[in-house]
Scaffold this motif. Structure first.
Motif, PDB file in Angstrom:
ATOM      1  N   ALA A   1      35.619 105.907  39.852  1.00  0.00           N
ATOM      2  CA  ALA A   1      34.992 107.224  39.992  1.00  0.00           C
ATOM      3  C   ALA A   1      36.016 108.271  40.428  1.00  0.00           C
ATOM      4  O   ALA A   1      36.013 109.403  39.925  1.00  0.00           O
ATOM      5  N   ALA A   2      36.902 107.873  41.342  1.00  0.00           N
ATOM      6  CA  ALA A   2      37.860 108.831  41.902  1.00  0.00           C
ATOM      7  C   ALA A   2      38.840 109.369  40.861  1.00  0.00           C
ATOM      8  O   ALA A   2      39.501 110.387  41.098  1.00  0.00           O
ATOM      9  N   ASN A   3      38.921 108.691  39.708  1.00  0.00           N
ATOM     10  CA  ASN A   3      39.793 109.181  38.633  1.00  0.00           C
ATOM     11  C   ASN A   3      39.269 110.453  37.983  1.00  0.00           C
ATOM     12  O   ASN A   3      39.967 111.089  37.216  1.00  0.00           O
ATOM     13  N   PHE A   4      37.979 110.756  38.211  1.00  0.00           N
ATOM     14  CA  PHE A   4      37.365 111.887  37.510  1.00  0.00           C
ATOM     15  C   PHE A   4      37.083 113.025  38.478  1.00  0.00           C
ATOM     16  O   PHE A   4      36.798 112.795  39.655  1.00  0.00           O
ATOM     17  N   GLU A   5      37.196 114.217  37.951  1.00  0.00           N
ATOM     18  CA  GLU A   5      36.895 115.405  38.744  1.00  0.00           C
ATOM     19  C   GLU A   5      35.521 115.927  38.338  1.00  0.00           C
ATOM     20  O   GLU A   5      35.227 116.038  37.142  1.00  0.00           O
ATOM     21  N   VAL A   6      34.671 116.215  39.310  1.00  0.00           N
ATOM     22  CA  VAL A   6      33.374 116.816  38.974  1.00  0.00           C
ATOM     23  C   VAL A   6      33.228 118.152  39.694  1.00  0.00           C
ATOM     24  O   VAL A   6      33.819 118.367  40.761  1.00  0.00           O
ATOM     25  N   GLU A   7      32.432 119.002  39.073  1.00  0.00           N
ATOM     26  CA  GLU A   7      32.168 120.286  39.722  1.00  0.00           C
ATOM     27  C   GLU A   7      31.005 120.118  40.683  1.00  0.00           C
ATOM     28  O   GLU A   7      30.014 119.460  40.368  1.00  0.00           O
TER      29      GLU A   7
ATOM     30  N   ALA B   1      35.090 112.379  41.718  1.00  0.00           N
ATOM     31  CA  ALA B   1      33.731 111.853  41.550  1.00  0.00           C
ATOM     32  C   ALA B   1      33.461 110.703  42.512  1.00  0.00           C
ATOM     33  O   ALA B   1      34.378 110.001  42.942  1.00  0.00           O
ATOM     34  N   ARG B   2      32.201 110.548  42.848  1.00  0.00           N
ATOM     35  CA  ARG B   2      31.759 109.432  43.686  1.00  0.00           C
ATOM     36  C   ARG B   2      30.936 108.484  42.822  1.00  0.00           C
ATOM     37  O   ARG B   2      30.461 108.877  41.754  1.00  0.00           O
ATOM     38  N   PRO B   3      30.719 107.228  43.276  1.00  0.00           N
ATOM     39  CA  PRO B   3      29.933 106.290  42.461  1.00  0.00           C
ATOM     40  C   PRO B   3      28.562 106.835  42.063  1.00  0.00           C
ATOM     41  O   PRO B   3      28.019 106.465  41.026  1.00  0.00           O
TER      42      PRO B   3
END
Lengths: 418, 263
Positions: B94-100, B114-116
Motif C-alpha cells: 500500500a505504501a508504494n502508492f500515493e492517494v489524495e 496509501a494505507r491497507p
C-alpha cells in the motif's frame, strides 16, 4: 372440523375468546387431504418456502443496497465482498428467483395436467395467475436493481413496450421512467416497488390457500372426496412430512446452484455497470421470461407483439371456461394428455428460441410455436373438451375403477407418465 | 393412441434437436477458448496461493498501467482465501502508492502514502482520461472482469494467449491488433505479455502462459473473493441436507406405512 375448539390453558381461552387465532391454526392443521397426492403436489409448500426465503434475504439485502444509479452497482459488490456472508445472501436471492420460477412452472403445469383449475377451483386458479403475474413484475424489477448492462437494457426494452400503446403510449412510458429515459428515477421506483410487490404476493398467497381450503385439494384421479374417513389423511403429519421431504430434495438442488454455480443462470453482461451509450449485442431477459419474449418478438408489429404478450398470460385466466370437460385429470383424458405434452414442448421451444437471435429458423419456430400456443387454448381445448371420449373415472379414491383396475396401479402408471 | 403421442413427441424433440444442431453449427465459426485445468475449478476448488501472489505482481507491473481495479482495497490482498500476503507485506504494498486525502484543517487537499484500507489506486483520474489515453478504447476495470465475460477464466486466459499475426489480406487500423479469441478477432490492447516482462520473486520462470495463468487466477479471485469459503460451506451444507433428507425420508416411510397398510 373443530369449529368449537377450546384451548386448554386459561390464558389461551381468554385470548381465543377475544381473537380466535388458535381456532384458525387448528383449522389449518385439521385440514383433511386426499391420501393419493403424488410429489407434484408438494410444490405448493416449496413455493411458500421460496417466497419466505426471498422476502427474508431481500430484507437483508435492502439494508446494504443503495438505490442510486451511481452507487447501485458498487453497493452490490460491497455486499458481495465486505458484508458478512453477503455473497451467500445475494446468491440465495438471485438464484432463489430462478428456483421460485422453476417451482411455479411445475406447479402450473401440474394444475394443467390434473385439471386443478376446473370447478370448483376457478378462483384458486385465478388467484394463482395473479400471483404469477406479480412474480414476473417483481422478478423483472429485481433484475434491474444491480444496475448492470442487462438490468439497464432489459428495463429499456420492457418499458419501451408500453410506448406501442396508441395515443397515450409515450406518456405512459415517460411516467414509468420518471423522465425521458431509463435513469435514476426509474431505478428508485423499481426498488420501491420491488420491495412492495412480494407483500402483495404474500397477501394473494393467503387468499390462494384460503380459497384452496374451501373445496380442498384436487388429486391425481381428479374426483371429489366420497368418504373423508377413507379417502383423506390429516394434513399434519402426513402431508407436512411429505412436503418437508420434497422441500429438502429441492433445497439440495438449490444449494448446488448457490454454492457451485451461482452465476450460471445469470448473464455475464450484468457484471458490467450500466452504460446508456453502449448497447449489448443481444438483450435477453432471464430464462423464466424467455417464452414470453419469444412471443413478443415473433410478431413483426410492435403493438401486435405487446398485445400477444399480454394475451398469452391473460388467456390463462380464462382457462377454466375454455376447457369445459367435466373430467379433471388427464389420466382419464387420452387425447388431452397428448395435447398437454405438446404444449409443454411448445413452451420449452418458445423458451429456447427466446434466447436466440430473432432471425431465420429461430423466428420461424417462434412464430409456429406462438400460433400453436394460442391454438391450444382457443381452438383445441374448447373443441376437445366437447368431443373427447374420456375413460371411466374411479368411484372413489380408494375404490377400484368400474373396469376393475385397482387404484394403486393407476397411480403408479401415472407417476411413470409424468 | 400411445403411438400418436410418441410420434408427436418425436417430431417435436427432433425439431428441438435440429435447433440445437443449427446453433452448434453457427457457434462453431467462433473459436473455442482454451481450456485450463484451474485449481479453483470443481466443488473443492481452491486458489493456488503462490499463483495469486505472482498474479498480483503481473497485474501491478503490467496491467495496472492502464486497467483500474477500483472495487479492491489493499487490505483484501492479506485476507483469507486471497493471495494472503502478510500484514507487513500488505502495508508495504500500500505504501508504494500515493492517494489524495483531505481536506485538512486548513481546507487543503494533500497526498499521503496509501494505507491497507484504501482502494486500489487507479491509473487514470477518470474514465474519459483513460479512454483518451488509450486511443478511444476504455480499458475496462478488472475487479469483476472474469464474471463479466462469457467463458470466464478460460476466456481471459485465451485472450492473453490469442495474439497472432493477422491472416493475410486482413487490414488492421493503427492501434488495432489481431487476437483470435476476441469477438471479431480485433482488440485495441497490444499484446501485454512477453517472455520475462516480469521477474518473479519466487524464481518461477516467467513464460507468457505462466504469467497469463497467474494473472487470470488473480482476476478470478478478485471477481469472486469468497470462492473458497463458498466451496467449503457448500460442501457442508449439502452433506447436511443429504443426511437430513434421508432421515426425513425414513420417518416419512414409517409414518405412511400406517396409511398404506390400511386398505
Amino acid at each position: 372440523m373443530s369449529e368449537n375448539y377450546v384451548p386448554s390453558s386459561k390464558f389461551g381461552k381468554w385470548f381465543n375468546d377475544r381473537l380466535p387465532l388458535l381456532t384458525l391454526s387448528k383449522h389449518l392443521t385439521d385440514y383433511p387431504t386426499p391420501k393419493n397426492l403424488n410429489y407434484w403436489w408438494t410444490f405448493g409448500g416449496i413455493l411458500t418456502f421460496c417466497l419466505i426465503s426471498q422476502i427474508i434475504t431481500g430484507i437483508v439485502l435492502g439494508m446494504h443496497y443503495v438505490a442510486h444509479a451511481d452507487m447501485a452497482f458498487n453497493s452490490i459488490e460491497h455486499i458481495m465482498r465486505d458484508v458478512n456472508y453477503g455473497w451467500l445472501i445475494r446468491y440465495i436471492h438471485s438464484n432463489g428467483a430462478s428456483m421460485f420460477f422453476l417451482a411455479v412452472y411445475i406447479h402450473i403445469f401440474r394444475s394443467l395436467f390434473y385439471g386443478s383449475y376446473k370447478s370448483p377451483r376457478e378462483i384458486i386458479w385465478i388467484l394463482g395467475m395473479l400471483i404469477y403475474l406479480l412474480m414476473m413484475a417483481t422478478a423483472f424489477m429485481g433484475y434491474v436493481l444491480p444496475w448492470g448492462q442487462m438490468s439497464f437494457w432489459g428495463a429499456t426494452v420492457i418499458t419501451n413496450l408500453f410506448s406501442a400503446i396508441p395515443l397515450v403510449g409515450e406518456s405512459i412510458t415517460n411516467w414509468l421512467w420518471g423522465g425521458f429515459a431509463v435513469d435514476n428515477p426509474t431505478l428508485t421506483r423499481f426498488f420501491s416497488l420491488h420491495y412492495l410487490f412480494p407483500f402483495l404476493i404474500l397477501g394473494l398467497v393467503v387468499l390462494h390457500i384460503w380459497a384452496l381450503h374451501v373445496p380442498g385439494n384436487n388429486n391425481p384421479v381428479g374426483i371429489d372426496i366420497k368418504k373423508p374417513s377413507k379417502d383423506t389423511v390429516p394434513f399434519h403429519p402426513y402431508i407436512t412430512i411429505k412436503d418437508l421431504f420434497a422441500l429438502l430434495v429441492f433445497m439440495i438442488i438449490f444449494s448446488g446452484f448457490i454454492f457451485f454455480a451461482p452465476n450460471i443462470l445469470g448473464h455475464s453482461d450484468n457484471y458490467i455497470e450500466a452504460n446508456p451509450l453502449v448497447t449489448p449485442k443481444h438483450i435477453v431477459p432471464e430464462w423464466y421470461l424467455l417464452p414470453f419474449y419469444a412471443i413478443l418478438r415473433s410478431v413483426p408489429d410492435k403493438l401486435g407483439g405487446v398485445i400477444l404478450l399480454f394475451a398469452s398470460i391473460f388467456i390463462l385466466i380464462a382457462l377454466p371456461w375454455l376447457d369445459s370437460s367435466k373430467v379433471r385429470s388427464a389420466i382419464f383424458r387420452p387425447v388431452y394428455k397428448i395435447f398437454f405434452w405438446i404444449l409443454v414442448i411448445d413452451v420449452l421451444a418458445l423458451g429456447y428460441v427466446g434466447a436466440m437471435p430473432a432471425e431465420g429458423l429461430y423466428l420461424l419456430v417462434a412464430r409456429v410455436a406462438t400460433i400453436y400456443y394460442f391454438a391450444h387454448f382457443l381452438i383445441i381445448l374448447p373443441i376437445l373438451s366437447r368431443i373427447e371420449k374420456t375413460e371411466p373415472v374411479p368411484l372413489s379414491i380408494t375404490e377400484p375403477v368400474l373396469g376393475g383396475m385397482p387404484k394403486t396401479e393407476m397411480i403408479r402408471s401415472d407417476k411413470k407418465n409424468v | 393412441m400411445c403411438n400418436t403421442q410418441t410420434k408427436s413427441r418425436t417430431i417435436f424433440l427432433s425439431l428441438i434437436f435440429l435447433l440445437f444442431a443449427f446453433n452448434q453449427a453457427q457457434s462453431e465459426e467462433k473459436i473455442k477458448p482454451l481450456e485450463v485445468d484451474w485449481t479453483f475449478k470443481g466443488i473443492t476448488g481452491k486458489f493456488d496461493r503462490a499463483s495469486l501472489q505472482r498474479g498480483y505482481q503481473v497485474y501491478t507491473e503490467v496491467c495496472a498501467s492502464c486497467h483500474s481495479m477500483n472495487l479492491l482495497s489493499y487490505r483484501n490482498l492479506g485476507e483469507k482465501g486471497g493471495p494472503e500476503f502478510s500484514v507487513d507485506q500488505v502495508k508495504a504494498i500500500a505504501a508504494n502508492f500515493e492517494v489524495e486525502d483531505g481536506p485538512n484543517d486548513e481546507g487543503d487537499m494533500f497526498t499521503r502514502p496509501a494505507r491497507p484500507s484504501d482502494k486500489f489506486v487507479s491509473p487514470y483520474p477518470n474514465v474519459q482520461a483513460a479512454t483518451a489515453a488509450n486511443g478511444g478504447a476504455y480499458p475496462p476495470d478488472m475487479s469483476v472482469l472474469v464474471k463479466a465475460r462469457k467463458g470466464g477464466s478460460d476466456y481471459i486466459y485465451s485472450v492473453l494467449m490469442g495474439y497472432e499475426e493477422p491472416p493475410q489480406g486482413l487490414e488492421l487500423d493503427d492501434g488495432v491488433y489481431y487476437n483470435k479469441y476476441m469477438d471479431g478477432q480485433k482488440i485495441k490492447m497490444s499484446n501485454p505479455l512477453s517472455e520475462g516482462i516480469v521477474s518473479y520473486s519466487d524464481g518461477t520462470n516467467a513464460t507468457v502462459s505462466q504469467m497469463a495463468k497467474d494473472v487470470t487466477t488473480f482476476l478470478t479471485w478478485s471477481a469472486e473473493p469468497h470462492l473458497e469459503t463458498r466451496h467449503k460451506l457448500g460442501l457442508k451444507v449439502i452433506i447436511f441436507l443429504i443426511i437430513f433428507t434421508i432421515l426425513v425420508y425414513l420417518s416419512m416411510r414409517r409414518l405412511w406405512s400406517r396409511i398404506d397398510s390400511e386398505k
